[in-house]
Motif scaffolding. Structure first.
Motif, PDB file in Angstrom:
ATOM      1  N   ARG B 103       0.928  -1.206   0.067  1.00 19.49           N
ATOM      2  CA  ARG B 103      -0.072   0.130  -0.004  1.00 19.49           C
ATOM      3  C   ARG B 103       0.883   1.263   0.099  1.00 19.49           C
ATOM      4  O   ARG B 103       0.326   2.425  -0.415  1.00 19.49           O
ATOM      5  CB  ARG B 103      -0.715   0.015   1.253  1.00 19.49           C
ATOM      6  N   THR B 104       2.186   1.170   0.278  1.00 17.64           N
ATOM      7  CA  THR B 104       3.085   2.259   0.397  1.00 17.64           C
ATOM      8  C   THR B 104       3.708   2.537  -0.808  1.00 17.64           C
ATOM      9  O   THR B 104       4.320   3.665  -1.028  1.00 17.64           O
ATOM     10  CB  THR B 104       3.834   2.354   1.526  1.00 17.64           C
TER      11      THR B 104
ATOM     12  N   LEU C 304      -1.376   2.514   7.239  1.00 15.57           N
ATOM     13  CA  LEU C 304      -1.664   2.010   6.081  1.00 15.57           C
ATOM     14  C   LEU C 304      -3.143   2.477   5.274  1.00 15.57           C
ATOM     15  O   LEU C 304      -3.291   2.600   4.085  1.00 15.57           O
ATOM     16  CB  LEU C 304      -2.116   0.485   6.063  1.00 15.57           C
ATOM     17  N   PHE C 305      -4.108   2.848   6.291  1.00 15.01           N
ATOM     18  CA  PHE C 305      -5.181   2.950   5.924  1.00 15.01           C
ATOM     19  C   PHE C 305      -5.698   4.600   6.085  1.00 15.01           C
ATOM     20  O   PHE C 305      -6.718   5.163   5.404  1.00 15.01           O
ATOM     21  CB  PHE C 305      -6.602   2.303   6.467  1.00 15.01           C
TER      22      PHE C 305
END
Lengths: 247, 308, 337
Positions: B103-104, C304-305
């Motif tokens: 996600r990064t 992350l979110f």
């Protein structure tokens, strides 16, 4: 004495020669153009003139003073501003603040940690006058990153104008603009022409030939031709260079 | 102090340096080739040590009779098993971490740093929950432990074994990165992921494998460092900070930079230990600052996304 | 005439924060917590606000800030026994020592950004931490610097004894209010806006004439000064100073607090983060020893979110406008556009 002069600039990256023997002179109040094919060294040349790179040899003179190797901020403070080909804005700031932060009035107060920024109405007015010039006054409160491409181009020039320059370098201001945008930009540049000295890098020969007082053609890191538009039109090198026929 | 007196410090420093290089290498693989910073590297290192301890000491969640039988196996064999198996056991943690990090990708590298810092905290706490806060000593087979006398000086045998194992592992990494198709793909991916994808290489899988390799190297380093440093929850930080420094010192993206940086740090720590043992660890920070002040990208660094 | 475009000096969020904190001593024991926790939270909220000046506002990821907090703590203790046992002098020494250390570090790192900035701050943080442990004669090493007194706050006319946790709490709250007000002004001052511009685009800032190096150095020094002040208060609160607050772990904690709370998008985010951190420690900690496991996991999930943190989740409530534009003030708007 020209307002700004570059004498015999050389620049190497490693063993690659990028600029070789570049000499340019810009007279006060004139609009000068720089053209040449991609990779000819135009933007690199701007980068040397505005302090991003130090030339390996040669001199840059401002009103006769040697400013070679000075940092970008020192050069900006002399009254030399530039816009960027790849846009370089303060994306999270509003359109207003992009302009306001670049004003010399803000810069002089930059060390003030307690006063409130933009409390000075004269400063706000100044920012708005520039926004109006580039046609963005109605969008002052929008975030820069939310603007359309054309509006970002306009803001890019606005930020440079906000520095209140005596000399303005514009790096391919028409890049990516449609014919409308070009026409509006040409109007703006004509309007600015009376107020300050301008140097434009441009691909679009027609655009440049209709505006510039003098044009230099750069190829292979050298100035291969220089003169008034009318004179250059007759030069076979110029057209060949612009069409990419010289390699 | 005569030169001969300095020799043991120098040799110990080199041995320590090789181990530092090894710790830094796994870190380097992920950082230099994938431009991701893995602050959890130290925790993976610590996990390797704890797993090795569990294997060697027969303290595994297995039926009692299996454990008794395992405890009867000679220590040398158990140690060898730990060296091989512990990194394999740690690998899944690396796979999970890579999944989280996806996600990064493409975001500010700061997010990768923050994410792995959080993971490091979690893993360290997990170790505390499972093994408690006490220190453990890693048993070493008798042939590898103890000391020997050379030039009228006593030398620790295990230190040389550990340095030897580090050299072997580093050689293997060098071979993988420089001489295999896998390594070539990884290096290409670091520079231009679009080209790699255009060539039909599965970048997603490639990244997983790099993470697995990096994780196993960390765990392997943890196993062979365990007898020297002892095993405690904090050991991850003790390892990751030097690794960090070595990478910056050597230069991001340079394999030999990491190896040389590690050696340099080891020698500086070893030699300064001869004069002021209390302060020897400080010397590596000073070395870093001295080098990086004059060479912004370290000794062999290249321009990378990290400077953005 | 266009209207001035500024933020108000006092905002609802600011007043609500101060008032909420002012009520804490009245109910904190009734909910099963204790007065000292309030002191701790306020000090770390102050520290996190100071830290966020660097991380959130300037975009400089310092991972070694614990060093400056710790230097403040030691300086407070040492000033008390070696200079003069006066509260104001000792707090000034705490802030001053951290400022000097910050200026020293700034000399080496102000031309960097991003991960290299983080790396260099880790290195410097470790150096200070290491010195704190090894300079046994000055700092007491791992045993810490003990017998630090809670000095009385003398205001000329009257003097307050800060021995009790409640008295100390209100003293710290006063400092917190002053510092948070000043920081609010700083963030919206010309200096603060320039720093924010540099965060977004260092190159452009340079080309419009800003000496980026100086601004980055200055903002670090301001942040370390206030971190040192918080450290001094902390030494007074726990009547001792230990090296652990200077470790990489503690430096990481303040990063976590700031991010979890939402320092990237909200001025008050770090305060929320500090509250969340200590509540997690005490509340989750009362159920399980591995509270950091859960706090760390929630940190991971947030990164992350929802990197905007808690404040980002409730951005409407907590004045999420902070980061955005100075809106035109309420003054009559006769704008010549």
């Amino acid at each position: 004495m020209p307002l700004f002069e570059a004498k015999d600039l050389h620049l190497r990256f490693g063993d690659r020669v990028v600029l070789e023997n570049i000499s340019l002179a810009f007279e006060a109040g004139q609009l000068s153009g720089i053209m040449g094919p991609n990779g000819a060294g135009k933007t690199t040349c701007f980068n040397v003139l505005t302090g991003r790179y130090k030339p390996n040899r040669g001199q840059v003179l401002w009103q006769g003073d040697d400013i070679t190797g000075k940092s970008p901020q020192d050069i900006a403070r002399l009254g030399i501003a530039r816009s960027f080909q790849l846009m370089n804005l303060f994306d999270e700031f509003t359109v207003f603040e992009n302009i306001a932060i670049a004003l010399p009035g803000t810069r002089r107060r930059g060390h003030d940690m307690i006063a409130r920024a933009y409390a000075d109405t004269a400063l706000v007015d100044e920012a708005y006058s520039i926004l109006e010039k580039v046609g963005l006054a109605g969008r002052a409160d929008d975030e820069a990153k939310s603007l359309s491409y054309g509006a970002r181009r306009a803001l890019e020039i606005g930020v440079a104008l906000a520095c209140r320059p005596k000399l303005l370098f514009l790096d391919e201001p028409t890049a990516g603009l449609g014919s409308d945008g070009r026409a509006r930009l040409a109007d703006l540049i004509l309007q600015l022409k009376g107020e300050l000295t301008i140097v434009i890098i441009e691909h679009d020969m027609e655009f440049l030939f209709s505006l510039a007082d003098e044009i230099s053609v750069i190829h292979w890191g050298q100035v291969i031709a220089c003169g008034a538009p009318a004179a250059l039109k007759a030069n076979p090198w110029v057209e060949a260079s612009n069409l990419g026929r010289l390699n | 102090m005569s030169l001969l007196n300095l020799l043991p410090h120098l040799l110990n420093g080199i041995a320590l340096g090789l181990l530092f290089s090894l710790i830094a290498l796994g870190f380097m693989l992920i950082l230099g080739l994938m431009e991701q910073i893995n602050l959890a590297h130290g925790s993976l290192f610590a996990l390797g040590a704890y797993f090795a301890y569990a294997i060697c000491g027969a303290k595994l969640p297995l039926p009692p009779d299996v454990l008794v039988a395992w405890a009867g196996v000679p220590l040398g064999l158990r140690f060898a098993t730990a060296v091989v198996v512990a990194p394999i056991l740690v690998a899944p943690f690396g796979i999970v971490l890579e999944r989280l990090m996806r996600r990064t990708y493409g975001r500010d590298p700061l997010y990768g740093l923050l994410l792995t810092f959080g993971v490091a905290m979690v893993l360290e706490e997990l170790i505390r929950v499972v093994w408690g806060t006490r220190d453990y000593m890693m048993p070493v087979p008798r042939d590898m432990s103890g000391g020997f006398i050379m030039l009228d000086l006593i030398w620790s045998t295990y230190r040389f074994w550990a340095a030897g194992m580090a050299v072997v592992a580093m050689g293997a990494v060098w071979f993988i990165v420089e001489r295999t198709r896998f390594g070539a793909m990884v290096k290409a991916g670091a520079h231009d992921s679009e080209i790699v994808q255009a060539l039909g290489i599965d970048l997603t899988r490639l990244r997983v494998w790099v993470f697995v390799l990096g994780t196993m190297l960390a765990a392997f380093a943890g196993v062979i460092m365990a007898p020297l440093w002892g095993i405690r929850p904090h050991m991850g930080v003790d390892a990751v900070v030097p690794a960090f420094l070595i990478i910056v010192l050597g230069g991001v993206g340079s394999f030999w930079g990491a190896a040389l940086g590690g050696l340099l740090v080891g020698m500086v720590v070893g030699l300064s230990g001869a004069y002021a043992s209390e302060w020897s660890m400080l010397s590596m920070y000073l070395l870093l600052i001295a080098v990086v002040t004059f060479r912004a990208r370290g000794l062999f660094g290249k321009k990378s996304v990290l400077e953005a | 005439m266009a209207a001035a475009r500024t933020v108000p000096s006092f905002t609802p969020a600011m007043l609500v924060t101060w008032i909420l904190f002012a009520t804490v001593p009245f109910w904190i024991e009734r909910v099963g917590l204790y007065q000292y926790l309030g002191v701790e939270i306020l000090i770390f909220a102050l520290y996190a606000l100071a830290y966020n000046l660097v991380l959130g506002h300037a975009g400089l990821p310092s991972f070694g800030h614990g060093a400056f907090f710790g230097i403040g703590a030691y300086a407070f203790g040492l000033a008390q026994s070696n200079v003069v046992p006066n509260l104001w002098v000792c707090l000034a020494v705490a802030a001053g020592a951290a400022a000097i250390a910050g200026a020293f570090v700034a000399l080496f790192i102000s031309h960097r950004r991003g991960i290299y900035y983080a790396l260099m701050t880790i290195a410097f943080g470790q150096i200070f931490w290491f010195i704190a442990i090894k300079a046994h004669r000055i700092t007491g090493g791992e045993d810490g610097l003990l017998k630090i007194e809670r000095l009385p706050a003398s205001l000329g006319i009257t003097t307050f004894n800060l021995g009790s946790n409640i008295a100390l709490y209100y003293f710290v709250l006063a400092v917190f209010a002053v510092v948070s007000f000043l920081l609010w002004r700083l963030v919206h001052s010309p200096f603060g806006r320039v720093v924010k511009a540099i965060k977004q685009n260092e190159t452009r800032a340079r080309f419009v004439g800003y000496d980026v190096w100086r601004y980055k150095a200055a903002v670090l020094v301001v942040s370390t000064t206030l971190s040192g002040l918080a450290g001094g208060l902390f030494a007074m609160a726990q009547t001792s100073a230990f090296p652990d607050v200077m470790s990489l772990h503690y430096s990481g904690y303040v990063v976590m607090m700031t991010l979890v709370g939402g320092g990237l998008v909200s001025f008050w985010g770090p305060v929320i983060g500090a509250v969340a951190f200590f509540l997690a420690r005490d509340v989750i900690g009362s159920f399980t020893t591995g509270w950091m496991l859960w706090f760390g996991l929630s940190f991971v999930v947030l990164v992350l979110f929802k990197p905007e943190g808690i404040a980002g989740i409730f951005s409407g409530v907590m004045n999420g406008r902070d980061k955005i534009v100075p809106r035109p003030a309420a003054a009559p708007q006769s704008q010549a556009r």
